[in-house]
Scaffold this motif. Structure first.
Motif, PDB file in Angstrom:
ATOM      1  N   GLU A 215       0.836  -1.218   0.000  1.00  0.00           N
ATOM      2  CA  GLU A 215       0.000   0.000   0.000  1.00  0.00           C
ATOM      3  C   GLU A 215       0.864   1.258   0.000  1.00  0.00           C
ATOM      4  OE1 GLU A 215      -3.120   0.506   2.978  1.00  0.00           O
ATOM      5  OE2 GLU A 215      -3.219  -1.683   3.057  1.00  0.00           O
ATOM      6  N   ILE A 216       1.877   1.268   0.843  1.00  0.00           N
ATOM      7  CA  ILE A 216       2.750   2.446   0.913  1.00  0.00           C
ATOM      8  C   ILE A 216       3.510   2.599  -0.406  1.00  0.00           C
ATOM      9  CG2 ILE A 216       4.693   3.525   2.131  1.00  0.00           C
ATOM     10  CD1 ILE A 216       2.178   3.450   3.814  1.00  0.00           C
ATOM     11  N   GLY A 217       4.013   1.485  -0.915  1.00  0.00           N
ATOM     12  CA  GLY A 217       4.786   1.514  -2.161  1.00  0.00           C
ATOM     13  C   GLY A 217       3.981   2.055  -3.327  1.00  0.00           C
ATOM     14  N   ASP A 218       2.682   1.762  -3.347  1.00  0.00           N
ATOM     15  CA  ASP A 218       1.829   2.278  -4.420  1.00  0.00           C
ATOM     16  C   ASP A 218       1.808   3.799  -4.442  1.00  0.00           C
ATOM     17  OD1 ASP A 218       1.051   0.046  -5.717  1.00  0.00           O
ATOM     18  OD2 ASP A 218      -0.892  -0.160  -4.736  1.00  0.00           O
ATOM     19  N   ARG A 219       2.135   4.394  -3.319  1.00  0.00           N
ATOM     20  CA  ARG A 219       2.103   5.866  -3.244  1.00  0.00           C
ATOM     21  C   ARG A 219       3.474   6.475  -3.498  1.00  0.00           C
ATOM     22  NH1 ARG A 219      -0.995   6.869   2.361  1.00  0.00           N
ATOM     23  NH2 ARG A 219      -0.615   9.047   1.834  1.00  0.00           N
ATOM     24  N   CYS A 220       4.484   5.656  -3.727  1.00  0.00           N
ATOM     25  CA  CYS A 220       5.836   6.191  -3.944  1.00  0.00           C
ATOM     26  C   CYS A 220       6.032   6.500  -5.423  1.00  0.00           C
ATOM     27  CB  CYS A 220       6.887   5.192  -3.483  1.00  0.00           C
ATOM     28  SG  CYS A 220       8.551   5.784  -3.852  1.00  0.00           S
ATOM     29  N   ILE A 221       6.332   7.750  -5.750  1.00  0.00           N
ATOM     30  CA  ILE A 221       6.591   8.110  -7.154  1.00  0.00           C
ATOM     31  C   ILE A 221       8.096   8.103  -7.459  1.00  0.00           C
ATOM     32  CG2 ILE A 221       4.470   9.472  -7.348  1.00  0.00           C
ATOM     33  CD1 ILE A 221       6.469  11.980  -7.393  1.00  0.00           C
ATOM     34  N   ALA A 222       8.901   7.597  -6.530  1.00  0.00           N
ATOM     35  CA  ALA A 222      10.349   7.511  -6.741  1.00  0.00           C
ATOM     36  C   ALA A 222      10.975   8.873  -7.027  1.00  0.00           C
ATOM     37  CB  ALA A 222      10.692   6.512  -7.860  1.00  0.00           C
ATOM     38  N   CYS A 223      10.557   9.859  -6.269  1.00  0.00           N
ATOM     39  CA  CYS A 223      11.179  11.179  -6.457  1.00  0.00           C
ATOM     40  C   CYS A 223      12.566  11.205  -5.833  1.00  0.00           C
ATOM     41  CB  CYS A 223      10.305  12.281  -5.865  1.00  0.00           C
ATOM     42  SG  CYS A 223      10.380  12.420  -4.071  1.00  0.00           S
TER      43      CYS A 223
ATOM     44  N   ASN B 170      -0.584  10.183 -17.766  1.00  0.00           N
ATOM     45  CA  ASN B 170       0.110   9.415 -16.727  1.00  0.00           C
ATOM     46  C   ASN B 170       0.748  10.442 -15.788  1.00  0.00           C
ATOM     47  OD1 ASN B 170       1.450   7.584 -15.173  1.00  0.00           O
ATOM     48  ND2 ASN B 170       2.677   6.714 -16.838  1.00  0.00           N
ATOM     49  N   SER B 171      -0.090  11.110 -15.037  1.00  0.00           N
ATOM     50  CA  SER B 171       0.332  12.343 -14.359  1.00  0.00           C
ATOM     51  C   SER B 171       1.463  12.124 -13.360  1.00  0.00           C
ATOM     52  CB  SER B 171      -0.848  12.989 -13.634  1.00  0.00           C
ATOM     53  OG  SER B 171      -2.023  12.880 -14.378  1.00  0.00           O
ATOM     54  N   THR B 172       1.465  11.026 -12.609  1.00  0.00           N
ATOM     55  CA  THR B 172       2.529  10.886 -11.603  1.00  0.00           C
ATOM     56  C   THR B 172       3.895  10.692 -12.261  1.00  0.00           C
ATOM     57  OG1 THR B 172       2.186   8.508 -11.378  1.00  0.00           O
ATOM     58  CG2 THR B 172       1.030   9.926  -9.799  1.00  0.00           C
ATOM     59  N   GLU B 173       3.917  10.259 -13.532  1.00  0.00           N
ATOM     60  CA  GLU B 173       5.208  10.110 -14.210  1.00  0.00           C
ATOM     61  C   GLU B 173       5.555  11.329 -15.063  1.00  0.00           C
ATOM     62  OE1 GLU B 173       6.221   6.473 -16.035  1.00  0.00           O
ATOM     63  OE2 GLU B 173       5.408   5.257 -14.412  1.00  0.00           O
ATOM     64  N   GLN B 174       4.560  11.946 -15.669  1.00  0.00           N
ATOM     65  CA  GLN B 174       4.863  13.018 -16.628  1.00  0.00           C
ATOM     66  C   GLN B 174       4.700  14.425 -16.056  1.00  0.00           C
ATOM     67  OE1 GLN B 174       6.562  12.036 -18.881  1.00  0.00           O
ATOM     68  NE2 GLN B 174       6.048   9.884 -18.684  1.00  0.00           N
ATOM     69  N   HIS B 175       3.904  14.554 -15.010  1.00  0.00           N
ATOM     70  CA  HIS B 175       3.778  15.826 -14.285  1.00  0.00           C
ATOM     71  C   HIS B 175       3.773  15.447 -12.809  1.00  0.00           C
ATOM     72  CE1 HIS B 175       2.023  16.593 -18.265  1.00  0.00           C
ATOM     73  NE2 HIS B 175       2.517  17.802 -18.127  1.00  0.00           N
ATOM     74  N   PRO B 176       4.911  14.965 -12.310  1.00  0.00           N
ATOM     75  CA  PRO B 176       4.894  14.251 -11.022  1.00  0.00           C
ATOM     76  C   PRO B 176       4.345  15.059  -9.846  1.00  0.00           C
ATOM     77  CG  PRO B 176       6.945  13.848 -12.185  1.00  0.00           C
ATOM     78  CD  PRO B 176       6.237  14.913 -12.951  1.00  0.00           C
ATOM     79  N   LEU B 177       4.601  16.361  -9.824  1.00  0.00           N
ATOM     80  CA  LEU B 177       4.110  17.128  -8.665  1.00  0.00           C
ATOM     81  C   LEU B 177       2.623  17.455  -8.812  1.00  0.00           C
ATOM     82  CD1 LEU B 177       5.778  18.158  -6.096  1.00  0.00           C
ATOM     83  CD2 LEU B 177       7.058  17.051  -7.919  1.00  0.00           C
TER      84      LEU B 177
END
Lengths: 326, 678
Positions: A215-223, B170-177
């Motif tokens: 669940e937590i990992g699904d929210r990680c965008i790897a910033c 694909n917003s979290t990848e292409q416009h991540p914020l």
């Protein structure tokens, strides 16, 4: 215990600048506060939280390791003047102590100590937390400490270098300020500290199922912000830039939230999902480091929570984890 | 150590950060804590945005092709040659035999200046930029329906809405914020509908994930609008007060029952009904979309449907609502605003309007400006391959990797008498050039970028450009002077913005002294105006919002026995477009070092393909080798490839068929065959 009034700060720093390369809390043009050079903007010992990590003064995001050309290897020189870094909160100082030990454990990371050696580290405490909150005194993890009592700075030296720096300041701390300093040292742990400790116990007791990490990992965008903002994260990557005549090798902050961090040459990745990587990051701080070093390596500075765009910094994860399994 | 506040050079979100430099070299990035969009965070590209700047591959000197080889030259020689050869082509073949390609990576000032150079100095409206490849459908579709082709609302509206429909983004990848903000909203109780057949991250947080067939957006949206009308969920008050042509829409969607829509989209009828009820039932609904909507041979129709859905539900002109196209490049909004388009000057002022031509001619000190709209970039490539276009000046674009059908693009560029490329690296396109001009990158110059929510922000110089490289604006002005034009002498980019403000009503109140700390959102018509976070508050830019009903049209090329898969193309999180910057950024290239194709496990099993197997992918245009990524990210029968990689370039395969109105290529659908390499 010495005293430094606000009107004498500029002179104090001007004197220091003759000997040291200064790194001080600075207010930048858009209101961001960092530990930077006085050239960057006005000195701001009070204000909002400093999100960039103060340990970056010794371990910057990218630095050259060497250049090789014509059979000659050149390493960067130590800076002409050693660093004086002010702005470490007591928690930041605990982080610095942790990475000082790490970078010297069994070997010596000469690139780190090139900047760290001979530096002076100064803590900030008292009513100088975000919104004027009280930060307890740092005690001995620094060369000297500046404690804001609401009117002036108490200056407490802890090392020879610190003693020398404060020698000229008046030794006239009012008794109520000294009492405040003593009482501040007895500040009880805050809620985040308690929750981090409890989360550590749960992880070490193997009480957290994999489904939680999914669940937590699904929210990680790897910033990678959690790692890059964390003062105790020390992982780095290495790159070579080649031209016809030379190779320049440098290192840069790396992140265990990246797939490539653990990917094998075969393509197999033992940490091939956000869930496994997030689990590993939290586990490292809260379960592995206590076993290796005898202490949790999250010193509750709050930076990963502040920079995480999706709200899964270590406090947030620990709170959720404790609420569900604690 | 020095810290310089500036704007991220990657996507259109417009995050700001400080570049940290030490002795003239960048050593890191620190986020802005106070910025209203990035709020102390950054994505992985932003955190690493300093890392390519000093790369040894940077161009440091002009190059001129002699005896077939690009060789170093002086600026004087290179610039005189550019001017002489452009003028020679025009003398032989007419003013419109040359084309200028501007850049969504360059600043507003640079886009304005290249537009001015093309029109005032070289007398042609042949100027365009890569907005043609991303949101030209938006500019056309929203101009028709709302009167303004930009994001109607602000990014902060994501925190104020009740339901968000994310379609083709694909917003979290292409416009991540921005994607992160949507993700957070979904965790805070906002309902989320994701319409995209890839299992993107946001779909894992959605109330409804609609995996409709590629190219069936019109059928989906018409079906949703049918249900909204049939079930009495439309906002009749808004329709009556603020719109026109509703009857035509109602008639057009009358036949689009959920069952018919299901048949055309591959969805279940009750999914369409659920989506309609969820979206129309909310007090405030936002629509967020991107290339999945625009990059089709019917991209403008897709945008018309999105505009109609917002009008039908009264979701325009309020906080937490709106039609919100996420602009791709850091300054693609600004590139359009500045008139780096064949039919408009800055501020979308039409070149076909004689009064506007006179206004610009007077301001620029020229007697005449061309009246006929110029060539869109995509049609220019066709014209070049047909020998109708003879010279191209390309600033900061890499069509060899970014245009559809690479074989066609190569042939077009090679067919030119003169190709000039101005860039920061020797790109695949620059390799074909006759003259290459080395430019400063974003960290080495001043200017402004305009983000996707129309926020004009300051870009600041942190370090010097390498070698003899110069800022694009300086090069353009130098070229103008050498061409005998005296109207492009500026002390700095701030002076260029002063000129832009006098000629461009929506930028009328923009000036460098007003942009600290976090910029201004246009329209900003005068110096006392605070900027406009939300468009169309009381009335639409065109007066009434217009329903423009459309019929469903299939993509131009569908799978058949020879080419049984649908190929859809796009980007990955770690790379930016043709990779000239990100593939030279150690951590980013380490994450995605190779070309790959996403293939569903069922298809992989049928083809006997395992993870990382080498595959040959072919279409009617060409074939590429790439690597298998077996994943449920895609549905069976559909494969996905990113277009970043010169080796294994997805655009060898794509179909150069254009939307008839916006001239956008159909990057999102073509037919391919996938075979395992022996």
């Amino acid at each position: 215990m010495r005293v430094l009034t606000s009107d004498r700060l500029d002179r104090f720093f001007a004197t220091l600048a003759q000997t040291w390369e200064l790194r001080l809390p600075i207010l930048l043009p858009d209101g961001t506060r960092v530990i930077g050079s006085p050239d960057d903007g006005p000195i701001a010992l009070l204000g909002i939280a400093i999100l960039s990590k103060p340990t970056a003064a010794f371990f910057p995001q990218q630095e050259t390791l060497f250049t090789a050309s014509g059979g000659v290897l050149e390493e960067p020189l130590a800076p002409p003047r050693p660093l004086f870094v002010l702005g470490f909160t007591p928690r930041d100082l605990a982080c610095l102590r942790f990475i000082d030990r790490f970078f010297a454990d069994g070997w010596c990371d000469d690139i780190y100590f090139r900047l760290r050696q001979n530096s002076v580290v100064a803590g900030l405490s008292g009513y100088c937390g975000p919104g004027g909150t009280l930060l307890p005194p740092a005690g001995g993890d620094c060369d000297l400490e500046l404690f804001w009592d609401g009117n002036s700075w108490l200056v407490i030296p802890y090392s020879e270098a610190g003693e020398a720096i404060v020698a000229e300041l008046p030794d006239t701390a009012p008794p109520e300020a000294v009492e405040l300093f003593r009482l501040a040292a007895m500040t009880p742990p805050d809620e985040n500290e308690i929750v981090i400790k409890r989360a550590s116990e749960l992880l070490r007791g193997d009480r957290v199922p994999d489904s939680f990490w999914a669940e937590i990992g699904d929210r990680c965008i790897a910033c990678t912000g959690c790692n890059l903002a964390c003062p105790t994260c020390t992982c780095f990557g290495v790159q070579d830039w080649r031209t016809a005549t030379q190779v320049e090798r440098s290192r840069m902050w790396d992140s265990c939230q990246l797939d490539g961090f653990m990917r094998e040459a075969s393509g197999h990745n033992p940490l091939g999902s956000e869930a496994l990587r997030t689990r590993r990051r939290i586990h490292h701080k809260l379960a592995a480091d206590p076993e290796r070093w005898g202490e949790i390596s999250c010193f509750v500075c709050g930076r990963c929570d502040a920079v995480c765009p999706t709200g899964i910094g270590i406090f947030a994860v620990a709170r959720e984890l404790v609420a569900r399994f604690g | 150590m020095k810290r310089t506040l500036t704007v991220c050079p990657y996507c259109g979100t417009g995050c700001t950060f400080y570049l940290v430099s030490d002795n003239g070299r960048l050593v890191g990035v620190e986020p802005s804590t106070t910025h209203p969009v990035s709020r102390g965070g950054l994505c992985v590209k932003g955190w690493n945005a300093f890392a390519f700047v000093h790369h040894p591959d940077r161009l440091t000197t002009p190059l001129v092709r002699r005896d077939g080889v690009l060789q170093p030259s002086s600026w004087d020689e290179a610039l005189d040659l550019v001017v002489a050869r452009l003028q020679a082509v025009q003398k032989r073949h007419g003013a419109d035999a040359v084309m200028f390609a501007s850049s969504a990576k360059a600043t507003n000032e640079e886009n304005y200046l290249l537009m001015k150079l093309a029109r005032a100095v070289f007398g042609t409206n042949n100027i365009d930029h890569c907005a043609r490849l991303c949101h030209s459908s938006t500019v056309t579709g929203l101009a028709e329906t709302f009167g303004s082709g930009a994001m109607t609302n602000s990014i902060s509206c994501i925190d104020q809405t009740d339901v968000i429909l994310v379609i083709g983004s694909n917003s979290t990848e292409q416009h991540p914020l921005i994607g992160s903000r949507i993700l957070n909203a979904a965790h805070s109780g906002t309902r989320l509908i994701v319409a995209d057949n890839r299992r993107i991250r946001l779909s894992r947080h959605a109330d409804l994930h609609l995996r409709h067939r590629n190219g069936s957006d019109v059928a989906l949206l018409n079906g949703i609008m049918h249900v909204i009308i049939a079930e009495g969920l439309a906002d009749r008050e808004f329709i009556a007060a603020r719109t026109e042509n509703y009857a035509a829409l109602a008639e057009a969607v009358a036949d689009w029952t959920p069952e018919r829509s299901a048949g055309a989209t591959g969805l279940a009828a009750d999914e369409i009904v659920a989506a309609a009820r969820l979206f129309a039932g909310a007090e405030r609904g936002m629509i967020v979309y991107s290339m999945g909507i625009t990059q089709h041979s019917h991209g403008v129709d897709n945008v018309r449907c999105i505009a109609a859905l917002a009008l039908l539900t009264g979701n325009v002109g309020r906080p937490g609502t709106g039609v919100n196209p996420l602009r791709g490049q850091n300054n693609v909004q600004g590139g359009c605003d500045m008139g780096a388009l064949p039919d408009v000057y800055s501020g979308y002022q039409k070149v076909s309007d004689p009064l506007l031509r006179d206004k610009f001619a007077l301001a620029w000190g020229v007697t005449k400006l061309p009246a006929e709209p110029g060539l869109p970039l995509t049609r220019a490539m066709d014209a070049a391959s047909a020998g109708l276009l003879r010279g191209m000046f390309i600033m900061g674009e890499n069509p060899m990797l970014s245009d559809p059908d690479q074989g066609h693009a190569r042939m077009a560029l090679q067919n030119l008498e003169l190709l000039v490329v101005q860039d920061i690296f020797l790109t695949e396109t620059a390799l074909l050039a006759d003259i290459v001009l080395p430019a400063a990158c974003y960290a080495e110059k001043e200017g402004t970028f305009t983000n996707t929510e129309r926020r004009v922000q300051r870009l600041r110089k942190a370090v010097e450009p390498p070698g003899a490289a110069r800022a694009d604006w300086e090069i353009i002005c130098d070229l103008a002077g050498r061409a005998g034009y005296s109207g492009m002498r500026y002390a700095n980019p701030a002076a260029v913005m002063e000129e832009i403000a006098t000629l461009t009503p929506i930028y009328g109140g923009i000036g460098y002294d007003r942009l600290d700390p976090h910029g201004l959102q246009w329209p900003c018509p005068d110096r006392s105006h605070p900027g406009t976070p939300i468009l169309h508050l009381e009335h639409f830019s065109r007066g009434l919002g217009r329903f423009s009903p459309v019929a469903h049209r299939l993509p131009a090329e569908l799978p058949d026995d020879r080419y049984p898969f649908v190929l859809t193309t796009g980007r990955t999180y770690f790379h930016w477009h043709t990779g000239s910057m990100t593939r030279r950024t150690h951590l980013l290239d380490r994450e995605e070092p190779r070309s790959f194709i996403e293939l569903h496990p069922d298809d992989a099993a049928r083809l006997g393909v395992r993870e990382r197997d080498s595959l040959l992918v072919s279409s009617r245009r060409g074939e590429v080798r790439t690597e298998a990524r077996v994943t449920t990210m895609v549905i069976p029968g559909v494969v996905f490839m990113p277009f970043h990689f010169a080796e294994g370039a997805a655009n060898v395969l794509t179909n150069n068929v254009l939307d008839p109105e916006s001239s956008i290529p159909e990057f999102k659908v073509c037919a391919v065959r996938v075979e395992k390499m022996p």
